[in-house]
Motif scaffolding. Structure first.
Motif, PDB file in Angstrom:
ATOM      1  N   GLY A 198      -0.757   2.335  -3.081  1.00 33.76           N
ATOM      2  CA  GLY A 198      -2.041   2.805  -2.579  1.00 33.76           C
ATOM      3  C   GLY A 198      -3.166   1.811  -2.794  1.00 33.76           C
ATOM      4  O   GLY A 198      -3.000   0.608  -2.587  1.00 33.76           O
ATOM      5  N   VAL A 199      -4.311   2.315  -3.248  1.00 35.03           N
ATOM      6  CA  VAL A 199      -5.503   1.463  -3.401  1.00 35.03           C
ATOM      7  C   VAL A 199      -5.368   0.462  -4.533  1.00 35.03           C
ATOM      8  O   VAL A 199      -6.216  -0.419  -4.690  1.00 35.03           O
ATOM      9  CB  VAL A 199      -6.777   2.314  -3.617  1.00 35.03           C
ATOM     10  CG1 VAL A 199      -7.107   3.126  -2.385  1.00 35.03           C
ATOM     11  CG2 VAL A 199      -6.640   3.201  -4.848  1.00 35.03           C
ATOM     12  N   GLN A 200      -4.312   0.571  -5.330  1.00 35.32           N
ATOM     13  CA  GLN A 200      -4.091  -0.392  -6.420  1.00 35.32           C
ATOM     14  C   GLN A 200      -3.443  -1.683  -5.938  1.00 35.32           C
ATOM     15  O   GLN A 200      -3.029  -2.519  -6.742  1.00 35.32           O
ATOM     16  CB  GLN A 200      -3.241   0.235  -7.515  1.00 35.32           C
ATOM     17  CG  GLN A 200      -4.026   0.748  -8.711  1.00 35.32           C
ATOM     18  CD  GLN A 200      -5.115   1.730  -8.347  1.00 35.32           C
ATOM     19  OE1 GLN A 200      -4.851   2.762  -7.734  1.00 35.32           O
ATOM     20  NE2 GLN A 200      -6.342   1.409  -8.709  1.00 35.32           N
ATOM     21  N   GLY A 255      -8.716   1.285   5.058  1.00 35.51           N
ATOM     22  CA  GLY A 255      -8.280   2.319   4.139  1.00 35.51           C
ATOM     23  C   GLY A 255      -6.781   2.275   3.921  1.00 35.51           C
ATOM     24  O   GLY A 255      -6.092   1.360   4.362  1.00 35.51           O
ATOM     25  N   VAL A 256      -6.265   3.299   3.246  1.00 28.67           N
ATOM     26  CA  VAL A 256      -4.842   3.314   2.909  1.00 28.67           C
ATOM     27  C   VAL A 256      -4.138   4.520   3.513  1.00 28.67           C
ATOM     28  O   VAL A 256      -3.063   4.919   3.062  1.00 28.67           O
ATOM     29  CB  VAL A 256      -4.643   3.298   1.378  1.00 28.67           C
ATOM     30  CG1 VAL A 256      -5.154   1.995   0.791  1.00 28.67           C
ATOM     31  CG2 VAL A 256      -5.325   4.484   0.716  1.00 28.67           C
ATOM     32  N   GLN A 293      -8.502  -3.416   2.912  1.00 29.65           N
ATOM     33  CA  GLN A 293      -8.521  -2.072   2.368  1.00 29.65           C
ATOM     34  C   GLN A 293      -9.870  -1.403   2.606  1.00 29.65           C
ATOM     35  O   GLN A 293      -9.937  -0.206   2.904  1.00 29.65           O
ATOM     36  CB  GLN A 293      -8.204  -2.131   0.870  1.00 29.65           C
ATOM     37  CG  GLN A 293      -7.743  -0.820   0.268  1.00 29.65           C
ATOM     38  CD  GLN A 293      -6.998  -1.025  -1.030  1.00 29.65           C
ATOM     39  OE1 GLN A 293      -5.807  -1.328  -1.018  1.00 29.65           O
ATOM     40  NE2 GLN A 293      -7.685  -0.881  -2.144  1.00 29.65           N
ATOM     41  N   TRP A 299      -9.764  -0.577  -8.184  1.00 32.32           N
ATOM     42  CA  TRP A 299      -8.662  -1.138  -7.391  1.00 32.32           C
ATOM     43  C   TRP A 299      -7.950  -2.253  -8.150  1.00 32.32           C
ATOM     44  O   TRP A 299      -6.812  -2.594  -7.830  1.00 32.32           O
ATOM     45  CB  TRP A 299      -9.195  -1.700  -6.072  1.00 32.32           C
ATOM     46  CG  TRP A 299      -9.753  -0.691  -5.137  1.00 32.32           C
ATOM     47  CD1 TRP A 299      -9.762   0.673  -5.303  1.00 32.32           C
ATOM     48  CD2 TRP A 299     -10.386  -0.945  -3.877  1.00 32.32           C
ATOM     49  NE1 TRP A 299     -10.371   1.281  -4.233  1.00 32.32           N
ATOM     50  CE2 TRP A 299     -10.761   0.317  -3.333  1.00 32.32           C
ATOM     51  CE3 TRP A 299     -10.685  -2.097  -3.161  1.00 32.32           C
ATOM     52  CZ2 TRP A 299     -11.415   0.434  -2.118  1.00 32.32           C
ATOM     53  CZ3 TRP A 299     -11.330  -1.985  -1.936  1.00 32.32           C
ATOM     54  CH2 TRP A 299     -11.687  -0.738  -1.415  1.00 32.32           C
ATOM     55  N   VAL A 354       0.839  -1.201   0.000  1.00 34.70           N
ATOM     56  CA  VAL A 354       0.000   0.000   0.000  1.00 34.70           C
ATOM     57  C   VAL A 354       0.871   1.246   0.000  1.00 34.70           C
ATOM     58  O   VAL A 354       0.565   2.237  -0.676  1.00 34.70           O
ATOM     59  CB  VAL A 354      -0.950  -0.002   1.217  1.00 34.70           C
ATOM     60  CG1 VAL A 354      -1.553   1.377   1.441  1.00 34.70           C
ATOM     61  CG2 VAL A 354      -2.065  -1.020   1.019  1.00 34.70           C
ATOM     62  N   SER A 361     -14.219  -0.525  -4.958  1.00 38.38           N
ATOM     63  CA  SER A 361     -14.254   0.008  -6.320  1.00 38.38           C
ATOM     64  C   SER A 361     -13.508  -0.939  -7.246  1.00 38.38           C
ATOM     65  O   SER A 361     -12.425  -1.432  -6.902  1.00 38.38           O
ATOM     66  CB  SER A 361     -13.597   1.396  -6.363  1.00 38.38           C
ATOM     67  OG  SER A 361     -13.461   1.835  -7.707  1.00 38.38           O
ATOM     68  N   LEU A 398     -13.317   2.369   3.352  1.00 37.06           N
ATOM     69  CA  LEU A 398     -13.560   2.705   1.942  1.00 37.06           C
ATOM     70  C   LEU A 398     -14.629   1.807   1.346  1.00 37.06           C
ATOM     71  O   LEU A 398     -14.799   0.660   1.780  1.00 37.06           O
ATOM     72  CB  LEU A 398     -12.263   2.542   1.135  1.00 37.06           C
ATOM     73  CG  LEU A 398     -11.053   3.380   1.553  1.00 37.06           C
ATOM     74  CD1 LEU A 398      -9.834   2.961   0.730  1.00 37.06           C
ATOM     75  CD2 LEU A 398     -11.328   4.867   1.385  1.00 37.06           C
TER      76      LEU A 398
END
Length: 528
Positions: free
Chosen positions: A72-74, A301-302, A297, A231, A68, A228, A225
């Motif tokens: 991040g969110v990827q 969250g991140v 996640q 991600w 992360v 999505s 979060l």
């Protein structure tokens, strides 16, 4: 103990013809019987050993945070990206194992394809990668051992023992000694321990995922979060450097599935079962990783503070921070138990590939003959296993004194080693079968295109990582004379291997002249 005679004996050839009865044409008749106990493991047992070696819960707790921090969110997308080259390389392992089911795996196969010098360094890459991960596993097992004791007793003083350097190192050495003793007793003891430990890991992960998703959807937790689909988009990563750094960590998370192949001489149906077990293990791993990554996640969250997965203070041990908030005080203890079980189980099974690779290298005279000793009762590579345990203990103790950030830095360095020997093995497959690729569409893709593509992807990650890790900011941020410690660890260990190879060349010139294990000049074609 008994010493396996390194000279070829009648009936000692280990080929797909002997293992499966299928027709084989080509050259692998110089492989040798190591004296290991045959038919000790089946498909399920082999797959369980592969999953256990990877240690999914341990990998997740030590890698979710750093990944992360890079992408991040990827994070879920990077996990998928790391799975792709591993899947492609798995096809290479499966095809090579059908042709030459030898416990030396990467070492033996790359010697057959590229000759003794490349093969020796490939074997060294596998051995040193295993030593690195064994030291990290012992460290994580120790940390969660004291955390678990602290939770059970309600004593912060006991939990704080993990930060006592002497107590930590001594406990690590005790875990390493115990794992060495179990592995020394052979595959029967190993397999029996693993069914329970792997089942526990996967069950606790399932509970964690379910509770994390449910609590995240309530909206009661700061930083939570909504899921999505973006991600899962790897092209959304902010930079190529960040992507390759995350990918290196992701590749580390899949390392160990090839243990299914290193027990091929001890597996029922040695030509086909190990390859199938490896693919089964990888499916279980990618499913577990994606579900856990998404759930964690969504819940945390991140962010870089509090429970956020990007918090550098919890990056090396995410589950320690999330256990109680996600699962509660009672069930949270199960997550501590699962991480301890994951690290301990993998610590034990990870001795399998290093011991059997050393056994094979010794049998083919690439290492001193004493490591070819087989225990007469347990049919295990006794001296090779003990040597691996000693090397692991020395490595961890030394690295602990050199760097307080040894866990994170060696994980980053491990990614370099993994890419090194996996990519060479993948290229070896395409080259070994080069004259068989036109036999069928299947052969063209599974023996040529897929392995070559997997090798190129991992080689690209290796080169980019090598450049990036020169920067002291890579990994934990520590450096020596302005050079990143991750670079020094990774490159230094490869150079150490090259130096040892030159010493062995003087001691065993016949192997390095290609007289013991010959380079194939014809592709081996296996029917079925």
């Amino acid at each position: 103990m008994v010493q396996v005679d390194p000279r070829p004996q009648a009936g000692d050839t280990v080929t797909s013809l002997a293992a499966t009865g299928s027709s084989a044409r080509g050259g692998s008749g110089d492989t040798r019987n190591k004296g290991l106990g045959g038919n000790s493991v089946g498909l399920l047992g082999s797959a369980v050993i592969g999953v256990s070696t990877v240690a999914p819960v341990y990998c997740l707790t030590s890698t979710l945070g750093p990944t992360v921090g890079e992408v991040g969110v990827q994070m879920p997308a990077v996990f998928l990206a790391g799975f792709l080259p591993m899947l492609l390389v798995a096809f290479a392992y499966r095809e090579l194992n059908k042709a030459v089911p030898d416990c030396g795996t990467s070492f033996t196969w790359t010697v057959k394809a590229f000759g003794p010098w490349v093969g020796w360094m490939c074997g060294w890459g596998l051995v040193i990668a295993t030593i690195i991960v064994l030291s990290n596993l012992a460290g994580v097992a120790t940390s969660f051992f004291y955390l678990l004791l602290g939770e059970l007793t309600g004593s912060p003083a006991i939990a704080a023992l993990d930060h006592n350097r002497i107590a930590h190192v001594l406990t690590c050495l005790a875990f390493i000694a115990l794992a060495t003793a179990i592995s020394y007793r052979g595959m029967t003891a190993t397999k029996g321990v693993q069914y329970t430990l792997v089942g526990l890991q996967l069950a606790v992960l399932a509970v964690f995922v379910a509770l994390a998703v449910v609590k995240a959807r309530t909206g009661d937790f700061t930083g939570s979060l909504h899921f999505s689909w973006t991600w899962l988009d790897p092209f959304a990563v902010k930079s190529f450097s960040a992507f390759t750094a995350g990918l290196s960590l992701s590749i580390f998370m899949f390392w160990g599935w090839d243990t299914c192949l290193t027990v091929n001489e001890e597996t029922a149906g040695s030509a086909k079962t190990p390859g199938r077990a490896a693919l089964l293990a990888m499916v279980v791993l990618i499913g577990s990783y994606l579900l856990t990554a998404v759930a964690a996640q969504m819940f945390a969250g991140v962010g870089g503070k509090g429970l956020g997965l990007g918090n550098p203070q919890t990056a090396d041990n995410v589950f320690a921070a999330l256990a109680n908030p996600v699962m509660g005080t009672v069930l949270g203890v199960l997550l501590f138990v699962a991480v301890l079980a994951s690290a301990a189980a993998s610590l034990q099974t990870t001795f399998i590939p290093v011991a059997r690779t050393v056994l094979a290298m010794s049998t083919y005279e690439a290492l001193p003959a004493s490591f070819a000793t087989i225990h007469p009762r347990f049919r295990s590579p006794g001296k090779a296993t003990v040597a691996a345990g000693i090397a692991t203990g020395v490595f961890y103790a030394a690295m602990s004194l050199i760097s307080q950030n040894v866990l994170i830095d060696t994980i980053y360095a491990l990614g370099l080693m993994i890419c090194f020997y996996y990519s060479i093995t993948a290229f070896a497959c395409a080259w070994f079968f080069r004259r068989a690729l036109r036999a069928s569409v299947r052969d063209f893709f599974l023996k040529g295109v897929f392995p070559l593509l997997g090798g190129l992807l991992l080689a690209a990650v290796f080169c980019k990582t090598l450049i990036d890790m020169w920067n002291p900011a890579y990994g934990s941020g520590s450096s020596v004379l302005g050079i990143g410690s991750v670079f020094l660890i990774g490159v230094g260990l490869l150079l150490l291997g090259a130096a040892l190879m030159l010493l062995m060349q003087r001691r065993s010139p016949a192997f390095f002249r290609g007289e013991i294990l010959t380079t194939s000049t014809r592709a081996l074609v296996v029917e079925g």
